[in-house]
Design an enzyme around this catalytic site. Structure first.
Site, short mmCIF file in Angstrom:
data_model
loop_
_atom_site.label_atom_id
_atom_site.label_comp_id
_atom_site.label_asym_id
_atom_site.label_seq_id
_atom_site.Cartn_x
_atom_site.Cartn_y
_atom_site.Cartn_z
N LYS A 23 0.86 -1.27 -0.13
CA LYS A 23 0.06 -0.06 0.12
C LYS A 23 0.80 1.26 0.06
O LYS A 23 0.50 2.07 -0.79
CB LYS A 23 -0.80 -0.08 1.27
CG LYS A 23 -2.07 1.10 1.32
CD LYS A 23 -2.98 0.93 2.16
CE LYS A 23 -2.75 1.26 3.67
NZ LYS A 23 -4.01 1.52 4.35
N SER A 24 1.84 1.23 0.97
CA SER A 24 2.71 2.48 0.87
C SER A 24 3.24 2.81 -0.44
O SER A 24 3.24 3.99 -0.89
CB SER A 24 3.93 2.13 1.95
OG SER A 24 3.32 2.22 3.15
N ARG A 28 2.79 6.02 -3.31
CA ARG A 28 3.93 6.78 -3.66
C ARG A 28 4.08 6.83 -5.30
O ARG A 28 4.33 7.57 -6.08
CB ARG A 28 5.15 6.55 -3.07
CG ARG A 28 5.00 6.91 -1.55
CD ARG A 28 5.87 6.23 -0.76
NE ARG A 28 6.27 6.85 0.65
CZ ARG A 28 5.32 6.68 1.59
NH1 ARG A 28 4.34 5.86 1.34
NH2 ARG A 28 5.55 7.07 2.78
N ASP A 321 2.54 -1.00 11.81
CA ASP A 321 1.12 -1.39 11.37
C ASP A 321 0.86 -2.66 11.82
O ASP A 321 -0.34 -3.24 11.42
CB ASP A 321 1.01 -1.28 9.93
CG ASP A 321 0.78 0.17 9.67
OD1 ASP A 321 0.13 1.03 10.48
OD2 ASP A 321 1.12 0.82 8.39
N LYS A 348 -4.05 5.80 15.15
CA LYS A 348 -3.99 5.32 14.00
C LYS A 348 -5.56 5.33 13.62
O LYS A 348 -6.21 6.16 14.04
CB LYS A 348 -3.55 3.88 14.18
CG LYS A 348 -2.10 4.08 14.13
CD LYS A 348 -1.28 4.29 12.72
CE LYS A 348 0.06 4.01 12.74
NZ LYS A 348 0.64 4.23 11.40
#
Length: 440
Positions: A23-24, A28, A321, A348
């Site tokens: 996901k990160s 980006r 996470d 969070k």
């Protein structure tokens, strides 16, 4: 809100599976491709709701973003310095990453953008991003408490700064670096504790000029402004945060021998593997290689009896996470597991310390909630009792709580009921199907 009961494992987890893209990195890839001049392609993009919110925002800024047949995405960039002003508020849904990084983009462009989100995101603090971006010249008007909805009026030109992170946060670091891309001079971020480095790796791939070094034992990342980003073809590796649920499930369910393919093992993201190994987990890295500038491997996970441990707080940035699913592993281990230094988990998608303490307690675990962590007395491998009849765990609109308790359900006598599984779609739409596949 759809409730669901996750039942005890019907079989060991075996075979080979692939989890969705990281996901990160997906966020980006869309952003940086949207800032480049020309066409980039992205393979393996995570198509969860959070990433789709980023795609929609980049379209609003003037980039052409299209999903092609076969799952590849094509992005024709708007060009750094040429972002359009969005015609309406940007709906970020539940995505804190989208919000904070895109605030950085807007901060050094001569445009104004309004950010809104769902109930969960609208409770999350944005002051940590507002502070450095305001120092760079952006004018930011937030709701009371520094939350969404908020409006960012970019500064053109913005002012380069050297900003020392008060808390370890890859999102804040990335927001400042993205603002620095369109700012004259060199913008620097000082990290007392290193955080995930996907932004730095990918920016260099897109042609940005970075300086990465160390001063007085602290990591310093500088980006040269007024950059010109060039197109790049990106392959997104499997998300280690998504793989985490299957790694723990295979560890806990007797007889399991599962391979999770193409998982990113960037050292700034691999804290869970180190923590689980310290507890006795059997996790082997096979076929180590590099994909798109990121280290990846196939992870072979076999059932193992876990022992409680004191988890090193220094691991927190590399697994922030993954703590909800680590708490599940701890609940089934032999002895006591202690975690500390986790104040970040309280801001969070939910207060993950309080939410997981309540969830595991309702499922039959013994949990002591402290200000900065949980202390969990494990069952020694005995299944959890499961949620009482008629009771449901409150997920607080948090996808990782729902998926963590799904794994807890596999290791329970009667199953674990949760109040809402819809948030899982924000990061892992096919989670339940893949879990069933691994046990078939």
């Amino acid at each position: 809100m759809p409730a669901h009961t996750f039942l005890p494992a019907i079989a060991p987890l075996t075979g080979r599976i692939a989890v969705p893209g990281d996901k990160s990195i997906s966020h980006r890839a869309l952003m940086f491709a949207g800032l480049a001049v020309g066409r980039s392609t992205i393979a393996g993009l995570l198509e969860g709701e959070d990433v789709l919110a980023t795609a929609a925002a980049m379209r609003a800024f003037g980039a052409h973003v299209e999903r092609c047949e076969g799952g590849t995405w094509i992005v024709e960039g708007a060009g750094l310095g040429s972002l359009l002003e969005p015609a309406q508020a940007l709906d970020m849904g539940n995505s804190g990453t989208s919000t904070r990084l895109l605030m950085g983009l807007v901060a050094s462009h001569g445009i104004t953008a309004t950010f809104a989100g769902d109930a969960s995101l609208s409770r999350r603090p944005m002051e940590r991003v507002i502070t450095p971006l305001a120092q760079m010249g952006a004018n930011i008007t937030a709701s009371p408490g520094g939350t969404l909805p908020l409006m960012v009026r970019g500064a053109l030109p913005a002012v380069p700064i050297a900003y020392r992170l008060p808390v370890a946060s890859a999102q804040v670091k990335s927001a400042v670096l993205l603002a620095g891309l369109n700012t004259p001079g060199i913008t620097r971020v000082i990290e007392p504790v290193p955080t995930r480095d996907h932004t730095e790796r990918m920016l260099e791939g897109f042609g940005a000029r970075l300086e990465i070094g160390e001063e007085d034992g602290e990591r310093v990342v500088g980006v040269h402004g007024e950059a010109e980003l060039t197109p790049l073809d990106v392959t997104v590796p499997g998300d280690p945060s998504s793989a985490a649920f299957f790694i723990v499930a295979a560890t806990l369910v007797p007889g399991s021998d599962l391979v999770v393919e193409n998982v990113g093992i960037n050292p700034t993201r691999a804290g869970l593997i180190e923590a689980l190994r310290s507890m006795g987990a059997d996790i082997a890295e096979e076929s180590r290689r590099e994909v798109g500038g990121e280290p990846v491997a196939d992870l072979r996970v076999r059932h193992a009896a876990l022992k409680g441990a004191a988890i090193d707080p220094a691991l927190a940035p590399a697994m922030i996470d993954e703590f909800p699913i680590l708490f599940v592993a701890a609940a089934l281990a032999e002895g006591t597991t202690t975690t500390s230094g986790l104040e970040e988990l309280r801001v969070k998608e939910s207060d993950r310390l309080a939410t997981m303490a309540a969830a595991l307690t309702l499922a039959g675990a013994r949990v002591d909630e402290r200000g900065d962590g949980l202390v969990i007395q494990g069952t020694g491998g005995e299944p959890l009792a499961g949620t009482p009849e008629g009771a449901e765990i409150a997920t607080r609109l948090d996808h990782r709580i729902a998926m963590s308790m799904a794994v807890a359900g596999l290791s329970s006598r009667s199953g674990v009921a949760v109040d809402d599984v819809a948030p899982i779609a924000t990061s892992f739409p096919g989670f339940a199907t893949l879990l069933e596949q691994a046990m078939s």
